[in-house]
Design an enzyme around this catalytic site. Structure first.
Site, PDB file in Angstrom:
ATOM      1  N   HIS A 102      51.061  42.097  41.986  1.00  0.00           N
ATOM      2  CA  HIS A 102      52.363  42.584  41.513  1.00  0.00           C
ATOM      3  C   HIS A 102      53.302  42.555  42.719  1.00  0.00           C
ATOM      4  CE1 HIS A 102      49.519  44.824  38.861  1.00  0.00           C
ATOM      5  NE2 HIS A 102      50.445  44.744  37.942  1.00  0.00           N
ATOM      6  N   ASP A 105      52.833  45.670  44.838  1.00  0.00           N
ATOM      7  CA  ASP A 105      51.571  45.864  45.577  1.00  0.00           C
ATOM      8  C   ASP A 105      51.707  45.284  46.968  1.00  0.00           C
ATOM      9  OD1 ASP A 105      50.527  46.131  42.961  1.00  0.00           O
ATOM     10  OD2 ASP A 105      49.644  44.116  43.021  1.00  0.00           O
ATOM     11  N   GLU A 233      49.492  39.760  28.364  1.00  0.00           N
ATOM     12  CA  GLU A 233      48.185  40.433  28.461  1.00  0.00           C
ATOM     13  C   GLU A 233      48.106  41.587  27.470  1.00  0.00           C
ATOM     14  OE1 GLU A 233      46.868  41.338  32.486  1.00  0.00           O
ATOM     15  OE2 GLU A 233      45.886  43.147  31.759  1.00  0.00           O
ATOM     16  N   GLU A 269      42.045  40.611  28.708  1.00  0.00           N
ATOM     17  CA  GLU A 269      41.270  41.490  29.592  1.00  0.00           C
ATOM     18  C   GLU A 269      40.124  42.100  28.800  1.00  0.00           C
ATOM     19  OE1 GLU A 269      43.211  43.807  32.561  1.00  0.00           O
ATOM     20  OE2 GLU A 269      41.947  45.553  32.199  1.00  0.00           O
ATOM     21  N   HIS A 272      40.405  45.749  27.887  1.00  0.00           N
ATOM     22  CA  HIS A 272      41.460  45.999  26.908  1.00  0.00           C
ATOM     23  C   HIS A 272      40.981  45.662  25.504  1.00  0.00           C
ATOM     24  CE1 HIS A 272      44.858  45.448  30.141  1.00  0.00           C
ATOM     25  NE2 HIS A 272      43.984  46.381  30.457  1.00  0.00           N
ATOM     26  N   ASP A 297      41.241  38.543  32.450  1.00  0.00           N
ATOM     27  CA  ASP A 297      41.046  39.611  33.419  1.00  0.00           C
ATOM     28  C   ASP A 297      39.616  40.091  33.233  1.00  0.00           C
ATOM     29  OD1 ASP A 297      43.489  39.390  34.551  1.00  0.00           O
ATOM     30  OD2 ASP A 297      44.203  41.404  34.040  1.00  0.00           O
ATOM     31  N   ASP A 308      40.469  52.723  30.190  1.00  0.00           N
ATOM     32  CA  ASP A 308      40.436  51.465  30.932  1.00  0.00           C
ATOM     33  C   ASP A 308      39.728  51.716  32.263  1.00  0.00           C
ATOM     34  OD1 ASP A 308      41.014  48.805  31.228  1.00  0.00           O
ATOM     35  OD2 ASP A 308      43.124  49.073  31.733  1.00  0.00           O
ATOM     36  N   ASP A 310      37.983  49.670  34.022  1.00  0.00           N
ATOM     37  CA  ASP A 310      38.115  48.554  34.967  1.00  0.00           C
ATOM     38  C   ASP A 310      36.916  48.403  35.892  1.00  0.00           C
ATOM     39  OD1 ASP A 310      40.555  47.891  33.897  1.00  0.00           O
ATOM     40  OD2 ASP A 310      41.751  48.685  35.551  1.00  0.00           O
ATOM     41  N   ASP A 340      40.192  41.997  37.558  1.00  0.00           N
ATOM     42  CA  ASP A 340      41.096  43.154  37.475  1.00  0.00           C
ATOM     43  C   ASP A 340      40.182  44.370  37.403  1.00  0.00           C
ATOM     44  OD1 ASP A 340      43.042  44.991  37.072  1.00  0.00           O
ATOM     45  OD2 ASP A 340      43.986  43.997  35.369  1.00  0.00           O
TER      46      ASP A 340
HETATM   47  C1  XLS Z   1      46.596  47.249  33.260  1.00  0.00           C
HETATM   48  C2  XLS Z   1      46.654  45.804  33.387  1.00  0.00           C
HETATM   49  C3  XLS Z   1      47.363  45.294  34.627  1.00  0.00           C
HETATM   50  C4  XLS Z   1      47.729  43.852  34.491  1.00  0.00           C
HETATM   51  C5  XLS Z   1      48.747  43.374  35.470  1.00  0.00           C
HETATM   52  O1  XLS Z   1      45.832  47.808  32.501  1.00  0.00           O
HETATM   53  O2  XLS Z   1      45.358  45.294  33.295  1.00  0.00           O
HETATM   54  O3  XLS Z   1      46.584  45.510  35.767  1.00  0.00           O
HETATM   55  O4  XLS Z   1      46.612  43.026  34.563  1.00  0.00           O
HETATM   56  O5  XLS Z   1      49.939  44.055  35.370  1.00  0.00           O
HETATM   57 NI    NI Z   2      44.795  43.327  33.608  1.00  0.00          NI
HETATM   58 NI    NI Z   3      43.734  46.817  32.503  1.00  0.00          NI
END
Ligand code: XLS
Ligand code: NI
Ligand code: NI
Length: 437
Positions: A102, A105, A233, A269, A272, A297, A308, A310, A340
């Site tokens: 991003h 970041d 996404e 993702e 998600h 992702d 989430d 991750d 991600d």
């Molecule tokens: C958040 C998203 C984010 C996107 C990029 O849940 O996964 O990280 O991948 O903005």
């Molecule tokens: Ni993501």
């Molecule tokens: Ni995410």
């Protein structure tokens, strides 16, 4: 070359029997699978936000991650450059060819739009140098339109056109930065585009504005000659209760409604998908059927938590199901596998970043090998085709070709015997699948 990970050697393939914690047991970048090097099938990317900017705080506790390179530099451009040095060192040692970021970041927000742009520009220049010396490129870039307090009510779907304009400015600049770095894609994740109660929400207006925003962004991509792909996404919730880009089907429908289907692909993702109540393969197949499977992702959720999480995708069976969809769809073009993913809070040492990526890469290498073995074997696809074999007979053909009316079918049904059905054999399919792992 920097030395922020002194304990991490260059990680190489040593095979499944190696006990070296810093080797790949399955990921062999040059090994050909279906005639293509593993590296080009998998197109691994690491994300800057979780890898370098996530201190591993949670709602109950402070950040705990040890980041020696942060030491005493404040939120300066100097620190931004050092973080990039550390990140590129990690990626180089791990043989990861792509990165994702991003705007915020990698470079701090300034006290005006122009100052933020200057910050980004300075950091991108440094990234360019690191890219030149390592060959690493962005898989995709994006703009953070959700962290700053001004985006509390959303960005493109905010109640204020001034906020919409700020978000537009950020996307224009982030897209230009992505282009300058040679990024293959640009991602739109919904951020805070969604709502928590319809009582205070004009749903029609907000959706329309999101459509307009994406249209403007696509127009900018054309104007600056950005040749990469544009990805949406999907995510159903978090941070809002109802996100507009809720799942693959909703995104495809949205893109169709606003005439954007040709211009955008999906970045699916895994976690998600779980949040949406779907499997990753459901989301991938849905995207692929619309010829919109762009990128992934690669992470995973946790069976015991509904948010989430991750996690790094360390499950080879999940990876095999994902890679089966990717191979069946003809592989990635602009996209790839972006981790991600973040370490668990207890894994706070810098070296855990290496262990986490190695585990994810090896899981996906195993997944790729299993998926390609399943395809070479052919039985799974054949068993699936067999289930529908009757559709190749006269009745099925007539229906498919649109040659039978409802009345024709009633006439047919009146004269026919009760249909004879066969088992769908789920367990037979599952046990065949598991044989390849
Ligand atoms: C958040 C998203 C984010 C996107 C990029 O849940 O996964 O990280 O991948 O903005
Ligand atoms: Ni993501
Ligand atoms: Ni995410």
């Amino acid at each position: 070359m920097s030395d922020h990970f002194p304990d991490l050697p260059e990680v190489r393939f040593e095979g499944p029997d190696s006990d070296n914690p810093f080797c790949f047991r399955f990921y062999e970048p040059d090994r050909l699978v279906e005639g293509v090097p593993m590296r080009d099938h998998l197109r691994f990317a690491s994300c800057f936000w979780h890898t370098m900017r996530n201190g591993l705080g949670d709602p109950f506790g402070d950040p705990v991650a040890t980041m020696p390179w942060e030491g005493g530099r404040g939120d300066s451009l100097d620190l931004a450059r050092v973080r990039l040095d550390a990140f590129f060192e990690l990626l180089r040692k791990l043989s990861i060819g792509f990165w994702c970021f991003h705007d915020r970041d990698i470079a701090p927000e300034g006290d005006s739009v122009a100052a933020s742009e200057r910050n980004l520009d300075a950091v991108v220049s440094h990234a360019e140098e690191l890219q030149r010396s390592t060959g690493i490129r962005p898989l995709w870039g994006t703009a953070n339109l959700f962290s700053h307090p001004r985006y509390v009510h959303g960005a493109a779907t905010a109640d204020s056109p001034e906020v919409f304009a700020r978000a537009a400015a950020q996307v224009a600049t982030a897209m230009e930065a992505t282009k300058r770095l040679g990024g293959g894609g640009y991602v739109f994740w919904g951020g805070r585009e969604g709502y928590s109660t319809l009582l205070n929400t004009d749903l029609g207006l907000e959706r329309r504005h999101l459509g307009r925003f994406l249209e403007l962004a696509a127009g900018h991509a054309d104007a600056i000659g950005f040749e990469g792909s544009l990805f949406i996404e999907p995510k159903p919730k978090e941070p809002t209760i109802h996100q507009y880009d809720s799942d693959a089907a909703a995104c495809l429908d949205f893109l169709r409604e606003f005439g954007l289907l040709e211009r955008f692909d999906l970045n699916i993702e895994v976690n998600h998908a779980t949040l949406a109540g779907h499997s990753a393969e459901h989301e991938l197949r849905t995207a692929a059927l619309a010829e919109s499977l762009g990128s992934i992702d690669a992470n995973m959720g946790d069976d015991h938590a509904g948010w989430d999480t991750d996690r790094f995708p360390t499950d080879p069976a999940l990876a095999a199901r994902v890679m089966l969809e990717v191979l069946d769809a003809g592989g990635f073009r602009a996209g790839g596998l972006n981790f991600d993913a973040k370490r668990r809070r207890g894994s706070f040492e810098p070296i855990d970043l290496a262990h986490a990526h190695i585990a994810g890469m090896d899981a996906f290498a195993r997944g790729l090998l299993a998926a390609s073995a399943i395809r070479a074997d052919g039985r799974l696809a054949e068993m699936r085709r067999d289930r529908y074999a009757a559709w190749d007979e006269p009745l099925g053909r007539r229906i498919d070709a649109g040659e039978a009316t409802l009345e024709d079918l009633r006439d047919h049904a009146r004269d026919a015997d009760e249909p004879r059905l066969a088992s769908s054999g789920q367990e037979r399919f599952e046990s065949l699948f598991w044989r390849f792992l």
